[in-house]
Write an enzyme that holds these catalytic residues in place. Structure first.
Site, PDB file in Angstrom:
ATOM      1  CG  HIS A  17      -2.426  -0.675   0.770  1.00 49.98           C
ATOM      2  ND1 HIS A  17      -2.255  -1.958   0.057  1.00 49.98           N
ATOM      3  CD2 HIS A  17      -3.587  -0.399   0.791  1.00 49.98           C
ATOM      4  CE1 HIS A  17      -3.371  -2.234  -0.147  1.00 49.98           C
ATOM      5  NE2 HIS A  17      -4.283  -1.402   0.172  1.00 49.98           N
ATOM      6  CG  ASP A  30      -7.304   7.353   9.281  1.00 51.72           C
ATOM      7  OD1 ASP A  30      -7.310   7.300  10.490  1.00 51.72           O
ATOM      8  OD2 ASP A  30      -7.565   8.430   8.520  1.00 51.72           O
ATOM      9  CD  GLU A  47      -8.472  10.423  11.615  1.00 47.39           C
ATOM     10  OE1 GLU A  47      -8.647  10.956  10.485  1.00 47.39           O
ATOM     11  OE2 GLU A  47      -7.405   9.716  11.989  1.00 47.39           O
TER      12      GLU A  47
HETATM   13  P1  FAD Z   1       4.472  -1.630   2.001  1.00 51.15           P
HETATM   14  O1  FAD Z   1       3.735  -0.813   1.004  1.00 51.15           O
HETATM   15  O2  FAD Z   1       4.220  -3.149   1.535  1.00 51.15           O
HETATM   16  O3  FAD Z   1       5.698  -1.290   2.540  1.00 51.15           O
HETATM   17  C1  FAD Z   1       6.100  -0.077   2.858  1.00 51.15           C
HETATM   18  C2  FAD Z   1       7.737  -0.083   3.206  1.00 51.15           C
HETATM   19  O4  FAD Z   1       7.979  -0.622   4.279  1.00 51.15           O
HETATM   20  C3  FAD Z   1       8.585  -0.542   2.185  1.00 51.15           C
HETATM   21  O5  FAD Z   1       9.768   0.313   2.117  1.00 51.15           O
HETATM   22  C4  FAD Z   1       8.791  -1.817   2.603  1.00 51.15           C
HETATM   23  O6  FAD Z   1       9.963  -2.306   2.021  1.00 51.15           O
HETATM   24  C5  FAD Z   1       8.948  -1.430   4.129  1.00 51.15           C
HETATM   25  N1  FAD Z   1       8.277  -2.851   4.880  1.00 51.15           N
HETATM   26  C6  FAD Z   1       7.369  -3.466   4.531  1.00 51.15           C
HETATM   27  N2  FAD Z   1       7.221  -4.616   5.569  1.00 51.15           N
HETATM   28  C7  FAD Z   1       8.217  -4.403   6.234  1.00 51.15           C
HETATM   29  C8  FAD Z   1       8.850  -5.242   7.265  1.00 51.15           C
HETATM   30  N3  FAD Z   1       8.101  -6.419   7.767  1.00 51.15           N
HETATM   31  N4  FAD Z   1       9.842  -4.877   7.801  1.00 51.15           N
HETATM   32  C9  FAD Z   1      10.761  -3.866   7.380  1.00 51.15           C
HETATM   33  N5  FAD Z   1      10.361  -3.057   6.330  1.00 51.15           N
HETATM   34  C10 FAD Z   1       8.979  -3.366   5.842  1.00 51.15           C
HETATM   35  N6  FAD Z   1      -0.598   5.638   7.080  1.00 51.15           N
HETATM   36  C11 FAD Z   1      -0.994   6.009   8.443  1.00 51.15           C
HETATM   37  O7  FAD Z   1      -0.047   6.345   9.327  1.00 51.15           O
HETATM   38  N7  FAD Z   1      -2.302   6.218   8.874  1.00 51.15           N
HETATM   39  C12 FAD Z   1      -3.400   6.129   8.100  1.00 51.15           C
HETATM   40  O8  FAD Z   1      -4.549   6.395   8.575  1.00 51.15           O
HETATM   41  C13 FAD Z   1      -3.049   5.432   6.891  1.00 51.15           C
HETATM   42  N8  FAD Z   1      -4.205   5.010   5.948  1.00 51.15           N
HETATM   43  C14 FAD Z   1      -3.792   4.744   4.862  1.00 51.15           C
HETATM   44  C15 FAD Z   1      -4.945   4.176   3.988  1.00 51.15           C
HETATM   45  C16 FAD Z   1      -4.757   3.573   2.923  1.00 51.15           C
HETATM   46  C17 FAD Z   1      -5.876   3.290   1.876  1.00 51.15           C
HETATM   47  C18 FAD Z   1      -3.301   3.396   2.339  1.00 51.15           C
HETATM   48  C19 FAD Z   1      -3.389   2.765   1.083  1.00 51.15           C
HETATM   49  C20 FAD Z   1      -2.409   3.749   3.053  1.00 51.15           C
HETATM   50  C21 FAD Z   1      -2.513   4.111   4.091  1.00 51.15           C
HETATM   51  N9  FAD Z   1      -1.378   4.680   5.186  1.00 51.15           N
HETATM   52  C22 FAD Z   1      -1.737   5.292   6.634  1.00 51.15           C
HETATM   53  C23 FAD Z   1      -0.062   4.455   4.711  1.00 51.15           C
HETATM   54  C24 FAD Z   1       0.623   3.090   5.229  1.00 51.15           C
HETATM   55  O9  FAD Z   1       0.736   3.279   6.492  1.00 51.15           O
HETATM   56  C25 FAD Z   1       1.680   2.922   4.418  1.00 51.15           C
HETATM   57  O10 FAD Z   1       1.823   3.060   2.900  1.00 51.15           O
HETATM   58  C26 FAD Z   1       2.478   1.373   4.862  1.00 51.15           C
HETATM   59  O11 FAD Z   1       3.557   1.522   4.423  1.00 51.15           O
HETATM   60  C27 FAD Z   1       1.635   0.425   4.180  1.00 51.15           C
HETATM   61  O12 FAD Z   1       1.739  -0.825   4.664  1.00 51.15           O
HETATM   62  P2  FAD Z   1       1.996  -1.985   3.770  1.00 51.15           P
HETATM   63  O13 FAD Z   1       2.066  -3.235   4.655  1.00 51.15           O
HETATM   64  O14 FAD Z   1       1.157  -1.914   2.603  1.00 51.15           O
HETATM   65  O15 FAD Z   1       3.547  -1.578   3.357  1.00 51.15           O
END
Ligand code: FAD
Length: 516
Positions: free
Chosen positions: A99, A160, A271
């Site tokens: 994400h 969120d 918020e």
């Molecule tokens: P990924 O996109 O898969 O990875 C993100 C980064 O972290 C990459 O650099 C990856 O290499 C690294 N990574 C992933 N897993 C690990 C691991 N286990 N160890 C070390 N590094 C790792 N953020 C907020 O703070 N508050 C919110 O309310 C919020 N709402 C969101 C709502 C939506 C619909 C979306 C799409 C995003 C939102 N986000 C929010 C942002 C979100 O927290 C970040 O985009 C987060 O990185 C997504 O997590 P993911 O598991 O998809 O990570």
């Protein structure tokens, strides 16, 4: 004899240097990785899914995708890449729920580790005075919530949206309406298990390997892969009272928000969002929020003005309804919203926390979820939030029909300055999130115009000296990263040298380049 000996050594030198600068080809990559003895497996074909993310703008194909089944799979793979050293250009990206917005979880030509495949010993809840949960880094927050609720417990601080992985949000910060009280998710972690960029498996906490612990929290995946996290829990409420009120005056809106986040007795979630130049806004609101008084609600339109919505919740259990209503009445009586705009609803705790998923399902059904998302998330110091609002709302941005604009204050005292995340240097700062979608079908919503608006907002922040920091930061040049980290760059760069000296990890963040 002497000349021959010199020639021989020269030849040896040439052979040696050509060997260390020779880069591994794609076929070498698959043959070298497939020799590793693992419980999980690599795939080398059909990897397009690993080159996608929520931002839907960057597609960088890896050479291999690992579905790990153990910590040792992750450690063995990283050790292997580490030992190849400068002979290989291979990098490694942990991938959570993908994400990210600009390819941060992708590894062009490298190895993607799909963290959701590794569940470890599962989700383990520890009850007691200081309850906590041990969970794999690739677990989704929604699964964590469902499991901890079986014990009447839940994490304290959220995002969120819950269909994100623990490792993914802890690599950034994890911010939502509870953060004013509990800090971001990274302020609610007791211990981590990490595989570093050298392939070492390390347990860390404030008492053990503290530098690694704080470095990884908000560390953008640069220092290690989070394979397990120990997260603080609290008793979970059954229900939530969900309240929204509207303001037309930005000063009153932010003063009320700040008053609420400073108070001892206050809401559990605070918020806010900005609505620019939209009429009949309540029809859109109700997609995930059903006020009890729909007749009154439907009479309210924004008349093309900029409005500010304050959103709050209070947790309660069914036997506490009366006292909760009294407390809400007291708190609302101190606020200066437009009186006819009080909308309330009661939902279960899970319904509230998982609210964005309801919108996701609706958008998916219309083909509007998997579209480009040119999001921009900023942290603005309190002293500049009015300059920012004057310059941006109704000026650079003339409507908010591309997606929600969140705006709410946070208390710096709840953030730990030993972590890697960068925030403005003021006691109170605001999260301002421009959550735009750019579906190709809508002419006026093109990706280019959304990106241009983002660039204009960033440019305005620079010109007006707003002191802004990006959340989920995106930069491509080292000098911009240095500016982002400011005086903390030295510590960040030193941690990289200590834990991932070859710059193997999280290449998609574009902070460090692997030296070959
Ligand atoms: P990924 O996109 O898969 O990875 C993100 C980064 O972290 C990459 O650099 C990856 O290499 C690294 N990574 C992933 N897993 C690990 C691991 N286990 N160890 C070390 N590094 C790792 N953020 C907020 O703070 N508050 C919110 O309310 C919020 N709402 C969101 C709502 C939506 C619909 C979306 C799409 C995003 C939102 N986000 C929010 C942002 C979100 O927290 C970040 O985009 C987060 O990185 C997504 O997590 P993911 O598991 O998809 O990570």
């Amino acid at each position: 004899f002497r000349t021959n000996t010199i020639r021989f050594f020269k030849l040896l030198m040439i052979l040696f240097t050509s060997r260390i600068t020779m880069h591994t080809s794609d076929s070498d990559v698959s043959s070298s990785l497939s020799t590793l003895s693992l419980e999980g497996q690599f795939s080398f074909h059909d990897m397009s899914h690993a080159a996608k993310d929520f931002g839907n703008r960057f597609q960088l194909l890896p050479s291999a995708v690992l579905q790990p089944k153990s910590v040792s799979d992750i450690s063995t793979t990283i050790k292997h890449v580490y030992q190849m050293g400068a002979r290989s250009q291979l990098t490694v990206a942990a991938q959570g729920h993908r994400h990210s917005l600009q390819g941060q979880a992708q590894a062009p030509g490298g190895v993607v580790i799909q963290m959701e495949s590794f569940k470890g010993p599962g989700i383990q809840v520890q009850q007691g005075k200081l309850p906590y949960v041990d969970v794999a880094g690739g677990e989704l927050w929604i699964n964590l919530l469902k499991e901890t609720l079986k014990y009447g417990l839940a994490p304290k601080s959220w995002t969120d949206y819950l269909h994100l992985t623990v490792g993914g949000t802890l690599s950034n910060a994890g911010i939502s309406g509870q953060a004013f009280r509990h800090g971001p998710q990274i302020s609610n972690v007791y211990q981590l298990e990490i595989v570093t960029g050298k392939g070492e498996v390390m347990t860390c906490s404030p008492a053990e390997n503290a530098d690694l612990f704080y470095g990884v929290l908000g560390g953008l995946g640069q220092f290690g892969i989070i394979t397990r996290a120990r997260i603080a829990l609290e008793p979970a409420p059954k229900m939530v009272k969900w309240v929204r009120v509207l303001y037309s005056n930005f000063t009153t809106f932010t003063q009320d928000q700040e008053m609420l986040i400073a108070a001892e007795n206050t809401f559990d979630y605070i918020e806010g969002f900005v609505v620019i130049n939209r009429t009949g806004i309540l029809n859109n609101w109700r997609s995930s929020f059903s006020p009890q008084d729909p007749v009154q609600a439907s009479h309210f339109t924004s008349d093309g003005k900029t409005l500010f919505c304050l959103e709050m919740t209070m947790n309660f259990n069914p036997d506490e309804t009366e006292i909760m209503n009294k407390e809400i009445y007291m708190l609302l009586s101190k606020l200066r919203y437009i009186p006819s705009t009080l909308f309330q609803s009661e939902v279960t705790y899970v319904e509230f926390l998982d609210r964005v998923h309801v919108s996701e399902l609706k958008l998916r059904a219309k083909g509007l979820w998997e579209v480009p998302h040119p999001w921009l998330n900023l942290l603005i110091p309190r002293s500049k939030i009015h300059n920012f609002a004057d310059g941006v709302f109704g000026n650079i941005l003339r409507d908010s029909s591309n997606g929600p604009i969140l705006l709410y204050p946070l208390n710096k005292s709840k953030w730990d300055n030993r972590t890697s995340v960068v925030i403005p240097d003021e006691e109170v700062f605001y999260l301002v999130a421009f959550l735009s979608s750019a579906p190709s079908s809508a002419n006026h919503d093109t990706l280019e115009s959304a990106l241009k608006l983002n660039a204009d907002i960033l440019d305005f922040c620079k010109q007006a000296d707003i002191g802004m920091k990006q959340y989920l930061p995106y930069y491509t040049k080292e000098e911009d990263w240095r500016t982002h980290f400011g005086s903390r760059w030295k510590v960040f760069a030193q941690r990289k040298l200590d834990y991932d000296p070859l710059a193997i990890l999280a290449p998609g963040q574009r902070i460090f380049r692997k030296t070959t």
